[in-house]
Design a protein around this motif. Structure first.
Motif, PDB file in Angstrom:
ATOM      1  N   GLY A 205       0.799  -1.219   0.000  1.00  0.00           N
ATOM      2  CA  GLY A 205       0.000   0.000   0.000  1.00  0.00           C
ATOM      3  C   GLY A 205       0.829   1.265   0.000  1.00  0.00           C
ATOM      4  N   VAL A 206       0.470   2.208  -0.873  1.00  0.00           N
ATOM      5  CA  VAL A 206       1.227   3.461  -0.946  1.00  0.00           C
ATOM      6  C   VAL A 206       1.093   4.256   0.347  1.00  0.00           C
ATOM      7  CG1 VAL A 206      -0.663   4.754  -2.044  1.00  0.00           C
ATOM      8  CG2 VAL A 206       1.696   5.481  -2.389  1.00  0.00           C
ATOM      9  N   SER A 207      -0.078   4.238   0.969  1.00  0.00           N
ATOM     10  CA  SER A 207      -0.241   4.981   2.224  1.00  0.00           C
ATOM     11  C   SER A 207       0.588   4.357   3.339  1.00  0.00           C
ATOM     12  CB  SER A 207      -1.722   5.056   2.617  1.00  0.00           C
ATOM     13  OG  SER A 207      -2.287   3.776   2.720  1.00  0.00           O
ATOM     14  N   CYS A 208       0.732   3.039   3.325  1.00  0.00           N
ATOM     15  CA  CYS A 208       1.570   2.361   4.317  1.00  0.00           C
ATOM     16  C   CYS A 208       3.026   2.772   4.143  1.00  0.00           C
ATOM     17  CB  CYS A 208       1.445   0.844   4.177  1.00  0.00           C
ATOM     18  SG  CYS A 208      -0.236   0.186   4.179  1.00  0.00           S
ATOM     19  N   ARG A 209       3.495   2.799   2.895  1.00  0.00           N
ATOM     20  CA  ARG A 209       4.887   3.183   2.634  1.00  0.00           C
ATOM     21  C   ARG A 209       5.131   4.640   3.032  1.00  0.00           C
ATOM     22  NH1 ARG A 209       3.642   0.379  -2.115  1.00  0.00           N
ATOM     23  NH2 ARG A 209       3.823   2.238  -3.430  1.00  0.00           N
ATOM     24  N   HIS A 210       4.149   5.516   2.792  1.00  0.00           N
ATOM     25  CA  HIS A 210       4.268   6.915   3.206  1.00  0.00           C
ATOM     26  C   HIS A 210       4.415   7.021   4.716  1.00  0.00           C
ATOM     27  CE1 HIS A 210       2.697   9.584  -0.305  1.00  0.00           C
ATOM     28  NE2 HIS A 210       3.428   8.587  -0.754  1.00  0.00           N
ATOM     29  N   GLN A 211       3.590   6.303   5.435  1.00  0.00           N
ATOM     30  CA  GLN A 211       3.604   6.378   6.899  1.00  0.00           C
ATOM     31  C   GLN A 211       4.974   5.978   7.452  1.00  0.00           C
ATOM     32  OE1 GLN A 211       1.587   7.846   8.887  1.00  0.00           O
ATOM     33  NE2 GLN A 211       0.655   6.538  10.442  1.00  0.00           N
ATOM     34  N   VAL A 212       5.516   4.903   6.915  1.00  0.00           N
ATOM     35  CA  VAL A 212       6.804   4.410   7.386  1.00  0.00           C
ATOM     36  C   VAL A 212       7.916   5.396   7.044  1.00  0.00           C
ATOM     37  CG1 VAL A 212       8.524   2.594   7.071  1.00  0.00           C
ATOM     38  CG2 VAL A 212       6.118   1.983   7.331  1.00  0.00           C
ATOM     39  N   ARG A 213       7.869   5.943   5.854  1.00  0.00           N
ATOM     40  CA  ARG A 213       8.903   6.908   5.443  1.00  0.00           C
ATOM     41  C   ARG A 213       8.810   8.188   6.270  1.00  0.00           C
ATOM     42  NH1 ARG A 213       7.645   9.692   0.050  1.00  0.00           N
ATOM     43  NH2 ARG A 213       6.359  10.839   1.535  1.00  0.00           N
ATOM     44  N   ASP A 214       7.581   8.696   6.448  1.00  0.00           N
ATOM     45  CA  ASP A 214       7.407   9.987   7.108  1.00  0.00           C
ATOM     46  C   ASP A 214       7.664   9.929   8.610  1.00  0.00           C
ATOM     47  OD1 ASP A 214       6.740  11.010   4.644  1.00  0.00           O
ATOM     48  OD2 ASP A 214       4.572  11.034   5.018  1.00  0.00           O
ATOM     49  N   LEU A 215       7.263   8.831   9.258  1.00  0.00           N
ATOM     50  CA  LEU A 215       7.327   8.768  10.716  1.00  0.00           C
ATOM     51  C   LEU A 215       8.482   7.927  11.254  1.00  0.00           C
ATOM     52  CD1 LEU A 215       3.545   8.544  11.692  1.00  0.00           C
ATOM     53  CD2 LEU A 215       4.989  10.557  11.378  1.00  0.00           C
ATOM     54  N   ALA A 216       9.062   7.060  10.415  1.00  0.00           N
ATOM     55  CA  ALA A 216      10.201   6.256  10.877  1.00  0.00           C
ATOM     56  C   ALA A 216      11.460   6.542  10.070  1.00  0.00           C
ATOM     57  CB  ALA A 216       9.864   4.767  10.814  1.00  0.00           C
ATOM     58  N   GLY A 217      11.310   7.278   8.963  1.00  0.00           N
ATOM     59  CA  GLY A 217      12.466   7.585   8.133  1.00  0.00           C
ATOM     60  C   GLY A 217      13.026   6.373   7.418  1.00  0.00           C
ATOM     61  N   VAL A 218      12.173   5.387   7.159  1.00  0.00           N
ATOM     62  CA  VAL A 218      12.594   4.136   6.529  1.00  0.00           C
ATOM     63  C   VAL A 218      11.863   3.967   5.205  1.00  0.00           C
ATOM     64  CG1 VAL A 218      12.596   1.613   6.740  1.00  0.00           C
ATOM     65  CG2 VAL A 218      13.092   3.037   8.732  1.00  0.00           C
ATOM     66  N   GLY A 219      12.585   3.632   4.172  1.00  0.00           N
ATOM     67  CA  GLY A 219      11.967   3.381   2.869  1.00  0.00           C
ATOM     68  C   GLY A 219      11.473   1.951   2.771  1.00  0.00           C
ATOM     69  N   ALA A 220      10.244   1.782   2.330  1.00  0.00           N
ATOM     70  CA  ALA A 220       9.682   0.450   2.087  1.00  0.00           C
ATOM     71  C   ALA A 220       9.468   0.281   0.594  1.00  0.00           C
ATOM     72  CB  ALA A 220       8.366   0.276   2.836  1.00  0.00           C
ATOM     73  N   ARG A 221       9.522  -0.932   0.108  1.00  0.00           N
ATOM     74  CA  ARG A 221       9.389  -1.209  -1.321  1.00  0.00           C
ATOM     75  C   ARG A 221       8.089  -1.957  -1.591  1.00  0.00           C
ATOM     76  NH1 ARG A 221      14.923  -3.363  -3.853  1.00  0.00           N
ATOM     77  NH2 ARG A 221      14.137  -2.146  -5.621  1.00  0.00           N
ATOM     78  N   HIS A 222       7.555  -1.758  -2.794  1.00  0.00           N
ATOM     79  CA  HIS A 222       6.412  -2.549  -3.246  1.00  0.00           C
ATOM     80  C   HIS A 222       6.912  -3.942  -3.618  1.00  0.00           C
ATOM     81  CE1 HIS A 222       3.123  -3.958  -5.802  1.00  0.00           C
ATOM     82  NE2 HIS A 222       2.370  -3.052  -5.212  1.00  0.00           N
ATOM     83  N   PRO A 223       6.103  -4.992  -3.424  1.00  0.00           N
ATOM     84  CA  PRO A 223       6.550  -6.338  -3.787  1.00  0.00           C
ATOM     85  C   PRO A 223       7.049  -6.445  -5.227  1.00  0.00           C
ATOM     86  CG  PRO A 223       4.523  -6.478  -2.516  1.00  0.00           C
ATOM     87  CD  PRO A 223       4.776  -5.016  -2.757  1.00  0.00           C
ATOM     88  N   ALA A 224       6.392  -5.752  -6.161  1.00  0.00           N
ATOM     89  CA  ALA A 224       6.825  -5.814  -7.556  1.00  0.00           C
ATOM     90  C   ALA A 224       8.227  -5.240  -7.725  1.00  0.00           C
ATOM     91  CB  ALA A 224       5.832  -5.067  -8.451  1.00  0.00           C
ATOM     92  N   GLU A 225       8.516  -4.156  -7.011  1.00  0.00           N
ATOM     93  CA  GLU A 225       9.852  -3.564  -7.090  1.00  0.00           C
ATOM     94  C   GLU A 225      10.913  -4.547  -6.608  1.00  0.00           C
ATOM     95  OE1 GLU A 225      10.145   0.952  -6.230  1.00  0.00           O
ATOM     96  OE2 GLU A 225       8.682   0.148  -4.800  1.00  0.00           O
ATOM     97  N   LEU A 226      10.658  -5.171  -5.460  1.00  0.00           N
ATOM     98  CA  LEU A 226      11.648  -6.095  -4.915  1.00  0.00           C
ATOM     99  C   LEU A 226      11.841  -7.293  -5.833  1.00  0.00           C
ATOM    100  CD1 LEU A 226      13.490  -6.726  -2.440  1.00  0.00           C
ATOM    101  CD2 LEU A 226      11.659  -8.248  -1.709  1.00  0.00           C
ATOM    102  N   LEU A 227      10.748  -7.890  -6.308  1.00  0.00           N
ATOM    103  CA  LEU A 227      10.856  -9.068  -7.161  1.00  0.00           C
ATOM    104  C   LEU A 227      11.565  -8.739  -8.477  1.00  0.00           C
ATOM    105  CD1 LEU A 227       7.364 -10.717  -6.565  1.00  0.00           C
ATOM    106  CD2 LEU A 227       9.583 -11.527  -5.741  1.00  0.00           C
ATOM    107  N   ALA A 228      11.265  -7.588  -9.064  1.00  0.00           N
ATOM    108  CA  ALA A 228      11.923  -7.202 -10.304  1.00  0.00           C
ATOM    109  C   ALA A 228      13.423  -7.026 -10.090  1.00  0.00           C
ATOM    110  CB  ALA A 228      11.319  -5.923 -10.863  1.00  0.00           C
ATOM    111  N   SER A 229      13.810  -6.491  -8.934  1.00  0.00           N
ATOM    112  CA  SER A 229      15.237  -6.282  -8.653  1.00  0.00           C
ATOM    113  C   SER A 229      15.986  -7.596  -8.499  1.00  0.00           C
ATOM    114  CB  SER A 229      15.408  -5.429  -7.384  1.00  0.00           C
ATOM    115  OG  SER A 229      15.105  -6.179  -6.211  1.00  0.00           O
ATOM    116  N   LEU A 230      15.257  -8.693  -8.256  1.00  0.00           N
ATOM    117  CA  LEU A 230      15.886  -9.989  -8.051  1.00  0.00           C
ATOM    118  C   LEU A 230      15.833 -10.902  -9.272  1.00  0.00           C
ATOM    119  CD1 LEU A 230      14.629 -10.795  -4.421  1.00  0.00           C
ATOM    120  CD2 LEU A 230      16.833  -9.846  -5.117  1.00  0.00           C
ATOM    121  N   LEU A 231      15.313 -10.391 -10.395  1.00  0.00           N
ATOM    122  CA  LEU A 231      15.295 -11.189 -11.620  1.00  0.00           C
ATOM    123  C   LEU A 231      16.716 -11.564 -12.024  1.00  0.00           C
ATOM    124  CD1 LEU A 231      12.596  -9.330 -13.755  1.00  0.00           C
ATOM    125  CD2 LEU A 231      12.423 -11.666 -12.872  1.00  0.00           C
ATOM    126  N   ALA A 232      16.889 -12.789 -12.473  1.00  0.00           N
ATOM    127  CA  ALA A 232      18.217 -13.245 -12.883  1.00  0.00           C
ATOM    128  C   ALA A 232      18.706 -12.496 -14.122  1.00  0.00           C
ATOM    129  CB  ALA A 232      18.199 -14.746 -13.157  1.00  0.00           C
TER     130      ALA A 232
END
Length: 235
Positions: A205-232
């Motif tokens: 969820g985009v709102s979930c990622r915003h909350q974590v970034r804004d209040l914890a200063g931590v970047g979260a990734r969407h599952p598609a982003e992570l899986l694409a980064s791990l393609l062989a």
């Protein structure tokens, strides 16, 4: 291609296309309008119904051919499944609902059928996954966890948290800010701050990622982003 994808986070859409094309599929952007979720959340059901009818008319062209409709944002895609049949009340809306999938659902479904042609690198990621509230209430998180485990060596853990506290635009309202922060501080934000160097936080969820970034200063990734980064092999 939802509004957040088009205007704020195109990298999520690009990652989704990369994954689907790597699996041997041809991707067509639907280019519909807003799903209507913001209007539904504010009680503007007449306006939401108009958007729903326009999107159903557009997407039915694909659904009637058995072409799957894939989305990345839970609150948008699941509006097709949950509210559209109630707002539009015709066979077209039901057909669209039946042919709509979150990208992790779709990839997991192909994998279970032995039809997923994706090769991933084994980098041994430790993944903490936060489930979106719409997703948890309507379809659950099993498919997300299964998709994140597709790359060999991934260790995936579901964060035992409720709502992130953002809840769409709720947490951005001045009068809701304190309670929004308190909700996030129950489980999710402490877990985000405790991330180790070899761990990554993933949230659909985009709102979930915003909350974590804004209040914890931590970047979260969407599952598609992570899986694409791990393609062989990346395009």
């Amino acid at each position: 291609n939802d509004t957040f994808m088009n205007y704020n986070y195109p990298q999520v859409g690009k990652a989704a296309v990369e994954l689907l094309e790597a699996a041997g599929l041809r991707v067509v952007l639907a280019n519909g309008g807003c799903c209507g979720r913001p209007m539904i959340s504010k009680g503007m059901l007449d306006e939401a119904s108009a958007h729903a009818r326009a999107n159903v008319d557009l997407l039915y062209t694909y659904a009637q051919q058995g072409i799957p409709i894939i989305g990345c944002e839970p609150s948008c895609l699941l509006t097709f499944r949950d509210e559209y049949p109630e707002l539009v009340k015709n066979d077209k809306a039901q057909k669209v609902a039946e042919n709509s999938y979150m990208i992790d659902e779709f990839l997991t479904m192909l994998a279970e059928k032995g039809e997923l042609r994706l090769e991933f690198k084994d980098v041994g990621k430790k993944i903490l996954f936060h489930g979106h509230c719409h997703q948890k209430s309507l379809v659950g998180t099993d498919s997300s966890l299964a998709a994140l485990r597709l790359p060999p060596g991934n260790e995936v853990e579901l964060i035992n948290a409720g709502c992130c506290g953002m809840a769409g635009s709720f947490g951005y309202a001045r009068e809701h800010f304190d309670v929004s922060r308190q909700i996030g501080e129950r489980r999710l934000l402490p877990a985000a701050r405790a991330l180790q160097q070899n761990e990554v936080l993933v949230a659909s969820g985009v709102s979930c990622r915003h909350q974590v970034r804004d209040l914890a200063g931590v970047g979260a990734r969407h599952p598609a982003e992570l899986l694409a980064s791990l393609l062989a092999v990346r395009g």
